[in-house]
Design an enzyme around this catalytic site. Structure first.
Site, PDB file in Angstrom:
ATOM      1  N   THR A 118       0.611  12.295   2.912  1.00 27.52           N
ATOM      2  CA  THR A 118       0.420  10.843   2.998  1.00 27.52           C
ATOM      3  C   THR A 118      -0.436  10.463   4.200  1.00 27.52           C
ATOM      4  O   THR A 118      -0.444  11.170   5.222  1.00 27.52           O
ATOM      5  CB  THR A 118       1.796  10.153   3.155  1.00 27.52           C
ATOM      6  OG1 THR A 118       1.608   8.772   3.489  1.00 27.52           O
ATOM      7  CG2 THR A 118       2.633  10.777   4.255  1.00 27.52           C
ATOM      8  N   TYR A 142       9.297   8.810   8.102  1.00 29.41           N
ATOM      9  CA  TYR A 142       8.689   9.248   6.843  1.00 29.41           C
ATOM     10  C   TYR A 142       7.415  10.060   7.134  1.00 29.41           C
ATOM     11  O   TYR A 142       7.252  11.195   6.661  1.00 29.41           O
ATOM     12  CB  TYR A 142       8.371   8.041   5.950  1.00 29.41           C
ATOM     13  CG  TYR A 142       7.502   8.397   4.771  1.00 29.41           C
ATOM     14  CD1 TYR A 142       7.942   9.325   3.822  1.00 29.41           C
ATOM     15  CD2 TYR A 142       6.233   7.837   4.608  1.00 29.41           C
ATOM     16  CE1 TYR A 142       7.145   9.668   2.742  1.00 29.41           C
ATOM     17  CE2 TYR A 142       5.433   8.178   3.532  1.00 29.41           C
ATOM     18  CZ  TYR A 142       5.890   9.098   2.607  1.00 29.41           C
ATOM     19  OH  TYR A 142       5.089   9.453   1.549  1.00 29.41           O
TER      20      TYR A 142
HETATM   21  N1  UFG Z   1       2.879  -6.188   1.373  1.00 29.82           N
HETATM   22  C1  UFG Z   1       3.069  -7.540   1.251  1.00 29.82           C
HETATM   23  N2  UFG Z   1       4.041  -7.984   0.390  1.00 29.82           N
HETATM   24  C2  UFG Z   1       4.815  -7.126  -0.340  1.00 29.82           C
HETATM   25  C3  UFG Z   1       4.604  -5.730  -0.198  1.00 29.82           C
HETATM   26  C4  UFG Z   1       3.630  -5.293   0.672  1.00 29.82           C
HETATM   27  O1  UFG Z   1       2.398  -8.354   1.904  1.00 29.82           O
HETATM   28  O2  UFG Z   1       5.678  -7.589  -1.107  1.00 29.82           O
HETATM   29  C5  UFG Z   1       1.799  -5.706   2.268  1.00 29.82           C
HETATM   30  C6  UFG Z   1       2.293  -4.735   3.326  1.00 29.82           C
HETATM   31  O3  UFG Z   1       2.763  -5.432   4.443  1.00 29.82           O
HETATM   32  C7  UFG Z   1       1.026  -3.925   3.567  1.00 29.82           C
HETATM   33  C8  UFG Z   1       0.329  -3.893   2.203  1.00 29.82           C
HETATM   34  O4  UFG Z   1       0.903  -4.968   1.475  1.00 29.82           O
HETATM   35  O5  UFG Z   1       0.206  -4.591   4.452  1.00 29.82           O
HETATM   36  C9  UFG Z   1       0.572  -2.618   1.422  1.00 29.82           C
HETATM   37  O6  UFG Z   1       1.968  -2.356   1.426  1.00 29.82           O
HETATM   38  P1  UFG Z   1       2.647  -1.275   0.462  1.00 29.82           P
HETATM   39  O7  UFG Z   1       4.118  -1.354   0.727  1.00 29.82           O
HETATM   40  O8  UFG Z   1       2.175  -1.476  -0.930  1.00 29.82           O
HETATM   41  O9  UFG Z   1       2.063   0.096   0.943  1.00 29.82           O
HETATM   42  P2  UFG Z   1       2.004   0.724   2.433  1.00 29.82           P
HETATM   43  O10 UFG Z   1       0.630   0.464   2.941  1.00 29.82           O
HETATM   44  O11 UFG Z   1       3.145   0.290   3.271  1.00 29.82           O
HETATM   45  O12 UFG Z   1       2.264   2.247   2.106  1.00 29.82           O
HETATM   46  C10 UFG Z   1       1.295   3.184   2.253  1.00 29.82           C
HETATM   47  C11 UFG Z   1       1.749   4.405   1.491  1.00 29.82           C
HETATM   48  C12 UFG Z   1       2.873   5.098   2.200  1.00 29.82           C
HETATM   49  C13 UFG Z   1       2.514   5.307   3.645  1.00 29.82           C
HETATM   50  C14 UFG Z   1       2.137   4.017   4.308  1.00 29.82           C
HETATM   51  C15 UFG Z   1       1.706   4.250   5.755  1.00 29.82           C
HETATM   52  O13 UFG Z   1       2.194   4.037   0.171  1.00 29.82           O
HETATM   53  O14 UFG Z   1       3.109   6.366   1.597  1.00 29.82           O
HETATM   54  O15 UFG Z   1       1.063   3.448   3.610  1.00 29.82           O
HETATM   55  O16 UFG Z   1       1.620   3.050   6.453  1.00 29.82           O
HETATM   56  F1  UFG Z   1       3.586   5.805   4.313  1.00 29.82           F
END
Ligand code: UFG
Length: 337
Positions: A118, A142
């Site tokens: 990741t 994680y």
């Molecule tokens: N977000 C929202 N509203 C939501 C869900 C997410 O605004 O309901 C935002 C988050 O704050 C973030 C972006 O959308 O800015 C993407 O969020 P996700 O949860 O979809 O994905 P992440 O970027 O958190 O996750 C990814 C990978 C993980 C990894 C992580 C590292 O899926 O495996 O990046 O930061 F660990």
């Protein structure tokens, strides 16, 4: 006899797409899954062996039963927030679980592994796009668990001649083109399924946008969304790559294209007649402002080029949720337990 590949976590989101792709390539995908977060009905393209990476006997039984030639390892806990609250769960499942798998492979004489890693191993990026030379500085358990698992794999490559490819995904998203499998997490924390659920089910309320004061062009976080089918393709190429390349290898998987949360929302709204509404919330702890991959190495070494952009990701995810596959998968899986 057809070749057999063990897919640890084959009942999960990315693992199930992988099984479909393997079957299309003439390979038997043998799913090994505890069904704790995976779904029994996502296993459609090969046998399912229910077992736990923390029980070495479960693993040795599967290696004894099937003529496994290589392993794809998707099985992991993968929620950043949960990992902060329960690091023990993450370190045990993702690190000890991977060590048990490595030992079982060694005992069975299976010498090729593709590991789901990741972008979280990089932590807060020092520069973007992020290449594989960027220091690994995970900022949550994680990311740490995936980094430690990678290091175990590296040691086994160096000492025991294992061949391995670690694929560091950026933001996996989208669904199968035929609507046969897709994302069905419960609870769902990811942006795209949350937007689509809110668009299709207005009673869920507005979608939450976590922070609009980041140092990005529109103030919302920028991510590199990569289609799950493109991820599956990269794993297939990685299996081929290891046939000619001994040792340990790491590749980023992303498109190199960043999209902000606000852009993703606007593009979904364009597909969903203006829905859903949104509301700005405080920043979610642990979110870096920008995560965009340089996948030049995967392109050069594996010959991998992503085929889908954000539009294809959103359309396929919308079809999957409209077909209610997501709801059915979650409901049946809950009944399984
Ligand atoms: N977000 C929202 N509203 C939501 C869900 C997410 O605004 O309901 C935002 C988050 O704050 C973030 C972006 O959308 O800015 C993407 O969020 P996700 O949860 O979809 O994905 P992440 O970027 O958190 O996750 C990814 C990978 C993980 C990894 C992580 C590292 O899926 O495996 O990046 O930061 F660990």
């Amino acid at each position: 006899m057809k070749p057999h590949v063990l897919v640890c976590g084959g009942a999960g989101y990315i693992g199930a797409h992988m099984c479909k792709r393997l079957a299309r390539a003439g390979v038997v995908p043998v799913t090994f899954d505890s069904l704790v977060t995976g779904h029994r009905n996502a296993v459609q393209w090969g046998p399912l062996e229910i077992g736990d990476l923390l029980h070495p006997g479960d693993l040795s039984a599967v290696f004894a039963r099937y003529p496994i030639q290589s392993v794809l390892h998707f099985a992991a806990r993968s929620l950043v927030g949960e990992s902060v609250r329960e690091p023990a769960l993450y370190l045990r499942n993702n690190v000890t679980g991977t060590l048990n798998l490595l030992d079982a492979m060694r005992s069975a004489g299976v010498g090729k592994l593709v590991f789901s890693s990741t972008a979280a191993v990089y932590g807060n990026p020092l520069y973007t796009p992020i290449d594989e030379a960027h220091p690994a500085q995970p900022i949550n358990p994680y990311g740490l668990s995936k980094w430690l698992a990678e290091q175990q794999i590296r040691a086994y490559c160096e000492a025991y001649g294992l061949r391995a490819v670690c694929l560091r995904y950026f933001n996996a998203a989208g669904a199968d083109a035929d609507g046969e499998t897709g994302e069905a997490h419960e609870p769902e924390t990811h942006l795209i399924p949350n937007i689509i659920r809110a668009a299709l089910t207005p009673s869920l309320g507005p979608v939450k946008l976590f922070g609009n004061d980041y140092p990005t062009p529109d103030g919302t976080c920028v991510r590199d969304y990569i289609h799950v089918e493109d991820l599956a393709e990269a794993h297939l190429l990685a299996l081929d790559y290891m046939a000619g390349q001994p040792g340990f290898h790491v590749f980023n998987l992303g498109t190199g294209q960043g999209n902000s949360v606000a852009e993703v929302l606007a593009q979904c709204q364009a597909l969903c007649a203006g829905a859903p509404a949104s509301e700005v919330q405080p920043r979610r702890p642990g979110d870096p402002a920008t995560l965009v991959a340089s996948a030049a190495l995967a392109q050069a070494a594996l010959g991998w080029t992503p085929r889908h952009g954000l539009d294809g990701i959103l359309r396929s995810a919308l079809r999957w949720h409209q077909g209610s596959g997501a709801t059915a998968a979650t409901a049946r899986s809950t009944a399984d337990r």
